[in-house]
Write an enzyme that holds these catalytic residues in place. Structure first.
Site: not given
Length: 439
Positions: A295, A411
């Site tokens: 991320s 994610h």
């Protein structure tokens, strides 16, 4: 009321149904909480003569009436930061970090001021946090302790009384012969950057090493038990390193703010400094040093690849953020403007282009180490287009890149344990094959 990623307002709803909400007069970037008679405020900017990172307690009714006399429950220093706090019915459990290691205290308000007592059972170089209290009912609490070599342990206690160990996760890898050490690297501007090293106790010399980092959004890199790291890396003779670079919260709000916006490069300089320090200490070599992040940590990996490729033997980026000129137009990206800056603002666009790995790919200079990019078609936070575009550009310029995209998983990059296991096997095989000398 949430204003942006870092600012919010707190209101009191009066008992009268037709009365308007009353805004509690604390700074918009502060954390505020009301418990019985007390308003507790965590500052993120200097306020009422107190530095950022301070925990203050006010008598709530007096505060609403305009009184700003506060009890100072915690004041930070250069090496110690507030980690959090939790109320029981009559006590406050205070968590702090001294050089990224947890400390816990029990605070009790009384007519003569607040009494303090240490909360036992927190070993050095570990992470402890309160997991549950019932502040409306009593003074029972549950807290959790973990470390790189210590499986997560759940404790139950009563404020002012004893605590007991209730349950511990099983030990899933052999820790014999392993040790945890902490070192400090000196960054480009002279800042001391902490990092943990987990590896052989006798330190036999340079070994394949995996360095992990994040550096953003006030997320601290703290000690924690990982069976995957233990079995897939440490058990094979590898060394594992976690860096507490700026952008996180290891040393409080100032540590985060130091890498906001145009200062983002400080996080990258910190990470590079840790890499160099590992080599200088003979823990590893540049050819044996792999790095991993996801991320915002994937953005860090992209920055390292394009800024300091000569420092590393391999790079792994999970669900990475890589195009810093269009991130705000994709999925949740607009909410991160408060962290990075606004690409549509000319004042921010210049520095965003400088830290955008996608725009910094080059063909001259040192060769890039091999890169493994992992993403998910269903990532609803960081668009998979970041990783896809980066892979295409790197291949276009002749750089070594491997690309894997799951169809699901969001994610997290995986939908179930099977996919998670596949990802971890892929990552650790990729790293081990590239960081160990060929025979």
């Amino acid at each position: 009321r949430q204003i942006d990623f870092w600012k919010q307002e707190l209101f009191l709803l009066p008992e009268e149904a037709d009365a308007p909400p009353v805004k509690i007069d604390v700074p918009d970037d502060a954390g505020a909480h009301v418990h019985r008679d007390w308003l507790t405020v965590t500052t993120k900017s200097p306020w009422l003569g107190h530095p950022e990172g301070t925990l203050l307690a006010f008598r709530f009714e007096a505060f609403l009436a305009g009184d700003r006399e506060a009890e100072v429950l915690f004041t930070p220093d250069e090496r110690t930061a507030l980690a959090g706090y939790s109320w029981t019915a009559n006590h406050l459990i205070l968590g702090t970090r001294a050089d990224v290691s947890s400390r816990m205290e029990l605070l009790t308000p009384g007519p003569e001021g607040w009494r303090r007592a240490p909360l036992p059972g927190v070993p050095p170089l570990s992470t402890a946090s309160v997991t549950c209290t019932d502040p409306d009912a009593g003074d029972e609490y549950f807290h959790h302790v973990t470390g790189f070599l210590q499986p997560s342990t759940l404790y139950r206690g009563t404020a002012g009384g004893d605590s007991e160990s209730l349950k511990q996760e099983p030990a899933l890898f052999d820790t014999s012969g392993l040790a945890v050490r902490q070192y400090f690297a000196t960054s480009a501007d002279g800042t001391s950057v902490p990092y943990f090293v987990v590896g052989p106790e006798d330190g036999p010399g340079p070994a394949p090493t995996l360095l992990y980092g994040y550096g953003g959004f006030e997320i601290s890199m703290v000690p924690g038990y990982s069976a995957v790291t233990g079995r897939a890396w440490l058990a094979r003779g590898g060394t594992y390193v976690v860096a507490g670079i700026r952008g996180g919260h290891e040393y409080g709000p100032a540590w985060h703010k130091a890498a906001l916006g145009a200062n983002r490069v400080r996080a990258y300089e910190d990470f590079a400094a840790v890499a160099r320090d590992l080599v200088a200490r003979d823990i590893t070599t540049h050819a044996q040093l792999g790095i991993e992040g996801g991320s915002n940590g994937g953005l860090l990996m992209g920055a390292m690849l394009t800024r300091d490729p000569e420092l590393f033997g391999a790079v792994v980026a999970h669900v990475p953020l890589l195009d810093m000129l269009r991130f705000h137009k994709l999925l949740a990206g607009a909410s991160w403007i408060a962290e990075y800056g606004d690409p549509d603002d000319p004042a921010d666009r210049t520095h965003l282009e400088r830290i955008s790995p996608y725009h910094q790919v080059r063909t001259d200079g040192p060769a890039y180490p091999p890169l493994l990019l992992l993403t998910s078609t269903r990532d609803d936070r960081v668009h998979p287009g970041h990783a896809r575009k980066m892979a295409a550009r790197l291949r276009e310029h002749g750089h070594p890149v491997f690309f894997h995209e799951h169809l699901g998983g969001g994610h997290a990059g995986a939908t179930d344990h099977g996919q998670t296991a596949f990802n971890e096997a892929l990552v650790h095989t990729f790293l081990w094959e590239r960081l160990t000398p060929r025979r």
